[in-house]
Structures are given as structure tokens and as C-alpha cells.
Design a protein around this motif. Structure first.
Motif, PDB file in Angstrom:
ATOM      1  N   SER A  56      56.952  30.545  42.278  1.00  0.00           N
ATOM      2  CA  SER A  56      56.093  29.385  42.075  1.00  0.00           C
ATOM      3  C   SER A  56      55.041  29.304  43.140  1.00  0.00           C
ATOM      4  N   SER A  57      55.435  29.596  44.371  1.00  0.00           N
ATOM      5  CA  SER A  57      54.476  29.554  45.470  1.00  0.00           C
ATOM      6  C   SER A  57      53.387  30.571  45.282  1.00  0.00           C
ATOM      7  N   ASN A  58      53.764  31.776  44.844  1.00  0.00           N
ATOM      8  CA  ASN A  58      52.771  32.823  44.648  1.00  0.00           C
ATOM      9  C   ASN A  58      51.833  32.479  43.510  1.00  0.00           C
ATOM     10  N   ASN A  59      52.380  31.807  42.475  1.00  0.00           N
ATOM     11  CA  ASN A  59      51.548  31.476  41.333  1.00  0.00           C
ATOM     12  C   ASN A  59      50.592  30.344  41.621  1.00  0.00           C
ATOM     13  N   SER A  60      51.000  29.417  42.491  1.00  0.00           N
ATOM     14  CA  SER A  60      50.162  28.257  42.740  1.00  0.00           C
ATOM     15  C   SER A  60      48.937  28.603  43.534  1.00  0.00           C
ATOM     16  N   SER A  61      49.054  29.582  44.410  1.00  0.00           N
ATOM     17  CA  SER A  61      47.905  29.931  45.236  1.00  0.00           C
ATOM     18  C   SER A  61      46.748  30.475  44.439  1.00  0.00           C
ATOM     19  N   PRO A  62      46.951  31.444  43.532  1.00  0.00           N
ATOM     20  CA  PRO A  62      45.856  31.905  42.727  1.00  0.00           C
ATOM     21  C   PRO A  62      45.271  30.808  41.865  1.00  0.00           C
ATOM     22  N   SER A  63      46.150  29.912  41.376  1.00  0.00           N
ATOM     23  CA  SER A  63      45.653  28.827  40.542  1.00  0.00           C
ATOM     24  C   SER A  63      44.712  27.933  41.318  1.00  0.00           C
ATOM     25  N   ASN A  64      45.128  27.574  42.549  1.00  0.00           N
ATOM     26  CA  ASN A  64      44.261  26.747  43.376  1.00  0.00           C
ATOM     27  C   ASN A  64      42.973  27.478  43.715  1.00  0.00           C
ATOM     28  N   SER A  85      27.985  31.032  34.263  1.00  0.00           N
ATOM     29  CA  SER A  85      28.961  30.327  33.432  1.00  0.00           C
ATOM     30  C   SER A  85      29.832  31.306  32.666  1.00  0.00           C
ATOM     31  N   ILE A  86      29.218  32.316  32.072  1.00  0.00           N
ATOM     32  CA  ILE A  86      29.972  33.280  31.267  1.00  0.00           C
ATOM     33  C   ILE A  86      30.907  34.118  32.140  1.00  0.00           C
ATOM     34  N   VAL A  87      30.455  34.472  33.342  1.00  0.00           N
ATOM     35  CA  VAL A  87      31.234  35.375  34.194  1.00  0.00           C
ATOM     36  C   VAL A  87      32.359  34.655  34.926  1.00  0.00           C
ATOM     37  N   TYR A  88      32.114  33.444  35.424  1.00  0.00           N
ATOM     38  CA  TYR A  88      33.053  32.831  36.358  1.00  0.00           C
ATOM     39  C   TYR A  88      33.829  31.629  35.818  1.00  0.00           C
ATOM     40  N   LEU A  89      33.300  30.919  34.850  1.00  0.00           N
ATOM     41  CA  LEU A  89      34.005  29.719  34.385  1.00  0.00           C
ATOM     42  C   LEU A  89      35.103  30.085  33.390  1.00  0.00           C
ATOM     43  N   PRO A  90      36.192  29.315  33.350  1.00  0.00           N
ATOM     44  CA  PRO A  90      37.328  29.655  32.483  1.00  0.00           C
ATOM     45  C   PRO A  90      37.054  29.311  31.025  1.00  0.00           C
ATOM     46  N   SER A  91      37.639  30.103  30.151  1.00  0.00           N
ATOM     47  CA  SER A  91      37.583  29.794  28.727  1.00  0.00           C
ATOM     48  C   SER A  91      38.555  28.659  28.428  1.00  0.00           C
ATOM     49  N   LYS A  92      38.501  28.154  27.214  1.00  0.00           N
ATOM     50  CA  LYS A  92      39.415  27.085  26.827  1.00  0.00           C
ATOM     51  C   LYS A  92      40.858  27.560  26.886  1.00  0.00           C
ATOM     52  N   GLU A  93      41.104  28.819  26.471  1.00  0.00           N
ATOM     53  CA  GLU A  93      42.459  29.360  26.483  1.00  0.00           C
ATOM     54  C   GLU A  93      42.991  29.489  27.909  1.00  0.00           C
ATOM     55  N   GLU A  94      42.133  29.919  28.832  1.00  0.00           N
ATOM     56  CA  GLU A  94      42.551  30.054  30.231  1.00  0.00           C
ATOM     57  C   GLU A  94      42.870  28.696  30.845  1.00  0.00           C
ATOM     58  N   THR A  95      42.072  27.699  30.502  1.00  0.00           N
ATOM     59  CA  THR A  95      42.324  26.349  31.007  1.00  0.00           C
ATOM     60  C   THR A  95      43.635  25.804  30.464  1.00  0.00           C
ATOM     61  N   ALA A  96      43.884  26.020  29.165  1.00  0.00           N
ATOM     62  CA  ALA A  96      45.132  25.548  28.560  1.00  0.00           C
ATOM     63  C   ALA A  96      46.337  26.236  29.177  1.00  0.00           C
ATOM     64  N   ALA A  97      46.214  27.542  29.459  1.00  0.00           N
ATOM     65  CA  ALA A  97      47.312  28.279  30.076  1.00  0.00           C
ATOM     66  C   ALA A  97      47.603  27.757  31.474  1.00  0.00           C
ATOM     67  N   ALA A  98      46.549  27.440  32.225  1.00  0.00           N
ATOM     68  CA  ALA A  98      46.734  26.907  33.576  1.00  0.00           C
ATOM     69  C   ALA A  98      47.418  25.553  33.544  1.00  0.00           C
ATOM     70  N   VAL A  99      47.041  24.711  32.587  1.00  0.00           N
ATOM     71  CA  VAL A  99      47.672  23.396  32.455  1.00  0.00           C
ATOM     72  C   VAL A  99      49.138  23.542  32.088  1.00  0.00           C
ATOM     73  N   HIS A 100      49.458  24.499  31.183  1.00  0.00           N
ATOM     74  CA  HIS A 100      50.852  24.733  30.777  1.00  0.00           C
ATOM     75  C   HIS A 100      51.694  25.213  31.955  1.00  0.00           C
ATOM     76  N   ASP A 127      39.117  26.405  42.798  1.00  0.00           N
ATOM     77  CA  ASP A 127      38.043  26.323  43.794  1.00  0.00           C
ATOM     78  C   ASP A 127      36.815  27.107  43.343  1.00  0.00           C
ATOM     79  N   VAL A 128      37.052  28.295  42.768  1.00  0.00           N
ATOM     80  CA  VAL A 128      35.934  29.105  42.282  1.00  0.00           C
ATOM     81  C   VAL A 128      35.183  28.376  41.170  1.00  0.00           C
TER      82      VAL A 128
END
Length: 491
Positions: A13-21, A205-220, A25-26
Motif C-alpha cells: 500500500s505504501s509503495n502504491n500510494s507514492s506513485p499515486s500522489n 493535455s494529451i500527453v500528461y493528463l489522465p484519461s477517464k479510465e485512469e482517473t476511475a482506476a485511481a479512485v478505485h 502532483d503532475v
């Protein structure tokens, strides 16, 4: 055995939270950069537009005709924004931040491309059509609100920083736009540069911002992590582990149609805890639009500001707002200082008083500038007084806007943030449809000129303070009644 399993899960969990944060930030930093570019490109045109309208108006030496044409252009722009804001809010919830951001910057590039060749008034109006989808700040606000969750102070800070990002670009834009006109003599150069800046944001926007699927996965992932239980409850932990690796069979995702989305936005607006704040935003936005329409016209026509002076005035106000937003917004939002509700009331009162102060400065300066025969622009003493008052007025508006938005975004769920912000922007744009014609009418026919506009706007702001106070009192009474009812039931 249980301890080892729990330890490995904790490490994971600790390892996963860091990339998410880190990813969050990005996203925020790219959003900040995009907003800087968005503001820079838009604000390049602001000090130029009154002069461009004047040059394209058939009777360009008639101040009344120029005033009417300028107000019509502003109303047309606001009408398009009114229709587009809810649509972009719905698209934001449907397609995600990446696609919505790319779309609005494509619309910006199209608008500036037409503007760069607008040598007639019909083409100038045509350049406003793509602004139907030009709502990058709406997308940015949604990203900030979603990222900060239910923390009001953090949300106020994020919104303040978002506004600061806008004002950084807005600080450079007007000054640069006015300087380009003065040095190059080209009213269209700023629009050409804005096309390039908007296309850069499309790529980011296309290169760095998350898609809807990526955002949903992060929330899950976040939800699964936050719902895990302590390691000592091994049975519960095992259950949580097994369920977190499986899709929830009871979750049914049912997409609404656009008509249903619009109805949903309408229902949000009617909620008892939201409609008073939205009403303040709409009516306050009407007054703000009247002021922002009348002031540039008065500065150009009565005080003889040139493009560089008008741009300098706008840039200075933007810089002050950026600095103030970065430093003071989070402390002001603290319940120990003003809090979001206090920010709304104080912002309105200050704005009302400062509108009258600007009217005093404009009136006195108009009479003195009539006896000044300087060939280029307004006297520096007049410019400095106008700039000082404009800065204070802009700071009051910034406090008001941040306080209201902090309250409204805190009263809906994350899944409704896009719809709410789209609704807010749409209502604000709708309010600005009628404001420019009324402002021009008061300027031309009231006999009081800018004084009439300032007094009207000030009276509106003071009345809105009364509405906020009355609403707050009603909410407190409702809470007290609920408390008494609970006590009676407990007895």
C-alpha cells in the motif's frame, strides 16, 4: 503468519500510494501550466479588443456607436459561454479531464485563428463562436476540487492557487498585448501568438493528463486502500483482500443522456444548500460584468488610455491577485479568520465601496484630462490612481469568488463537481448577456456616466450581503430546530 501478510500488504500500500500522489502532483502542475497559457493567450486580446472594435466600427469616431458595438460583442460572447459551460461540465464528467482539456484548448486555438484574420466586424463576431467550448478554467477547477476532497481549507488553497496560475498568465498577457500594439503597430499579432500557446496546451493535455479510465482506476485503488481494516482482524482483512481484487458485482453504471444531465444540473441548482450561493454568483456576476464592460470604455474614451496603459492597468491588478491568492487565501478560509462564508460577505462589501472610489477617480481625472494636451495616452498620475483602485477592486472580487466557490464545491459529491462547475460558469455567463447592454445604456443615457454604473453595482453587492446573512441565519435556525427535535426524541 498474519503479521507477515499484513506487513507485506502495508508495504504494498505504501509503495502504491507514492506513485499515486506523484501522479496527482503532475496532473495539478500540468493543469497550472495550462491555465497560465490559457490566461496569457486570452489576456493578450483584452487591452486590444476595445481598439479593434473601434477600428472596425463603421462610424469609428462616434463613441456611442463604438460603445454599443463593444457591448454587443461582449453579450454575444457571454451568450455562447452560457450554452457552452454546462456542456463542457457534462463532457468533463463523461470523457474525463484529458479529453475535456484538449477539447477546450482546440476551441481556443480555433477562436484565435479566426481573430487573427478578422478585418471586418462579422469576422470578429465569428471568432467568438469557438468560445462555446472555451472553458479551460472550469476543467481546472474541477481537477482542483476533486483532488482536495472534503477538506475545505485545502480546497480553498487549491482554488486559490488555480486562480493564481490564471493571474500569472493574466499579469503578463495584457501588458504584453498592449506593448505589441504600441511597438509593432499590429492589432492581430497577439491573436497569432495565442494560437501557438493554445496548441501547446493541447499537446500537454494529451500527453500528461489522465484519461477517464485512469482517473476511475485511481479512485478505485484509493477506496480499496482506505477501506482496509487493521491487521489484527485477520478474518476481516482476508475478506477485504478478496473483495478488493474483484469487481463489485452490485455496482451498476448507468449513463445519463445529455437531456438527463442537464436536468440533473438543474436539480443540483435547486438544492436548498446551494441555490442561495448560486443566486449570489449570478447576480454578483451581473454586476461584475457591468463594471468590467464600462471601465475599459471610460478609460479609453474619457481618460485617453492607450493600449499599453490599459494593458498595464489590467496586468498590475492580475499580479496583485496572483500574489494575494498564493499567500492569503488559505489563511482567510480558516474558520478562525473569515471562513468561506465570511470571505463572501467581506468581498461584496469591499467591492461595493471600491466601485465608488473608482468612480470618484474617473470623474476627477476626466475633468483634469480635458485640460491636458498630451498627445500619447493619459497622464501618469491618472494611470497610477486608476491602477491602485483597480488592484483593490480585483482583490475584493478574488476573495468573493474563492469564498463562494469553496462553499459550493464542498456541498456536492466528487462525481458532481464537473456538473456543478459547468452550471456555475453557465449561470455566470448568462448573467453577463444582459449586463453589457445595460452598462452601455447607463453610460450613454443616465446622465451620471460611470458614477451611475458604480452606484448600481455597489447597491447590488450590498443587497447580496443581506441575502447571505439572511440565508446563514435561516440555516442556523434550522440546525437549532433539528437539535431541539433530537433532544425531545431522546427524552
Amino acid at each position: 503468519m498474519t503479521e507477515t501478510h499484513s506487513s507485506s500488504r502495508s508495504s504494498s500500500s505504501s509503495n502504491n500510494s507514492s506513485p499515486s500522489n506523484s501522479g496527482s502532483d503532475v496532473v495539478l502542475w500540468i493543469t497550472y501550466i495550462n491555465i497560465v497559457l490559457y490566461a496569457l493567450c486570452y489576456q493578450l486580446q483584452r487591452p486590444v479588443e476595445p481598439f479593434l472594435v473601434q477600428s472596425l466600427t463603421e462610424n469609428h469616431n462616434d463613441p456611442a456607436q463604438v460603445t454599443l458595438m463593444y457591448s454587443r460583442l461582449q453579450s454575444f460572447f457571454s451568450a455562447l459561454q452560457t450554452v457552452g459551460s454546462p456542456l463542457v461540465g457534462i463532457l468533463l464528467d463523461r470523457v474525463g479531464v484529458r479529453s475535456a482539456s484538449a477539447l477546450v484548448f482546440c476551441a481556443s486555438a480555433a477562436s484565435y485563428a479566426i481573430l487573427s484574420v478578422a478585418t471586418t466586424m462579422p469576422l470578429l463576431f465569428l471568432s467568438k463562436f469557438p468560445t462555446l467550448l472555451q472553458h479551460a478554467f472550469l476543467v481546472a477547477q474541477a481537477a482542483a476540487a476533486i483532488s482536495t476532497g472534503t477538506n475545505a481549507a485545502a480546497r480553498a488553497q487549491a482554488l486559490g492557487r488555480m486562480t493564481t496560475a490564471y493571474t500569472i498568465g493574466g499579469t503578463i498577457g495584457p501588458a504584453l498585448g498592449g506593448w505589441l500594439v504600441e511597438t509593432m503597430g499590429d492589432l492581430y499579432l497577439g491573436a497569432k501568438l495565442a494560437v501557438v500557446g493554445s496548441l501547446v496546451s493541447v499537446v500537454l493535455s494529451i500527453v500528461y493528463l489522465p484519461s477517464k479510465e485512469e482517473t476511475a482506476a485511481a479512485v478505485h485503488t484509493t477506496t480499496a486502500t482506505s477501506s482496509s481494516m487493521p491487521a489484527s482482524k485477520s478474518a476481516t482483512t482476508a475478506t477485504a483482500t478478496s473483495t478488493s481484487t474483484m469487481p463489485a458485482p452490485t455496482t451498476i453504471v448507468k449513463k445519463r443522456s445529455f437531456a438527463q444531465e442537464l436536468q440533473h444540473s438543474y436539480n443540483i441548482a435547486l438544492r436548498p444548500n446551494l441555490w442561495p450561493l448560486l443566486l449570489v454568483k449570478v447576480i454578483g456576476g451581473f454586476a461584475a460584468s457591468m463594471h468590467s464592460t464600462a471601465l475599459p470604455l471610460v478609460l479609453v474614451q474619457s481618460l485617453h488610455f492607450d493600449p499599453s496603459q490599459l494593458g498595464f492597468s489590467m496586468s498590475t491588478a492580475m499580479f496583485a491577485v496572483a500574489t494575494f491568492g498564493a499567500i492569503a487565501m488559505a489563511p482567510l478560509a480558516s474558520p478562525n479568520v473569515l471562513g468561506p462564508s465570511g470571505m463572501g460577505r467581506v468581498g461584496l462589501l469591499l467591492r461595493a465601496g471600491l466601485a465608488s472610489l473608482l468612480a470618484v477617480i474617473v470623474t476627477n481625472s476626466s475633468s483634469s484630462s480635458m485640460h491636458d494636451n498630451e498627445s500619447s495616452g493619459a497622464p501618469s498620475s491618472i494611470v497610477s490612481r486608476v491602477v491602485a483602485a483597480s488592484v483593490l477592486h480585483a482583490l475584493a472580487s478574488h476573495v468573493l469568488a474563492t469564498g463562494l466557490t469553496t462553499q459550493t464545491t464542498g456541498r456536492v459529491s466528487k462525481s458532481e463537481q464537473g456538473a456543478l462547475l459547468g452550471l456555475e460558469h453557465g449561470l455566470f455567463s448568462m448573467a453577463r448577456i444582459g449586463a453589457p447592454p445595460l452598462a452601455s445604456h447607463l453610460l450613454l443615457h443616465s446622465g451620471g456616466g460611470f458614477w451611475t454604473v458604480a452606484l448600481f453595482c455597489g447597491a447590488v453587492d450590498v443587497a447580496l450581503v443581506g441575502l447571505l446573512v439572511a440565508t446563514k441565519s435561516q440555516q442556523n435556525m434550522t440546525l437549532l430546530d433539528c437539535g431541539k427535535t433530537d433532544d425531545e426524541h431522546s427524552d
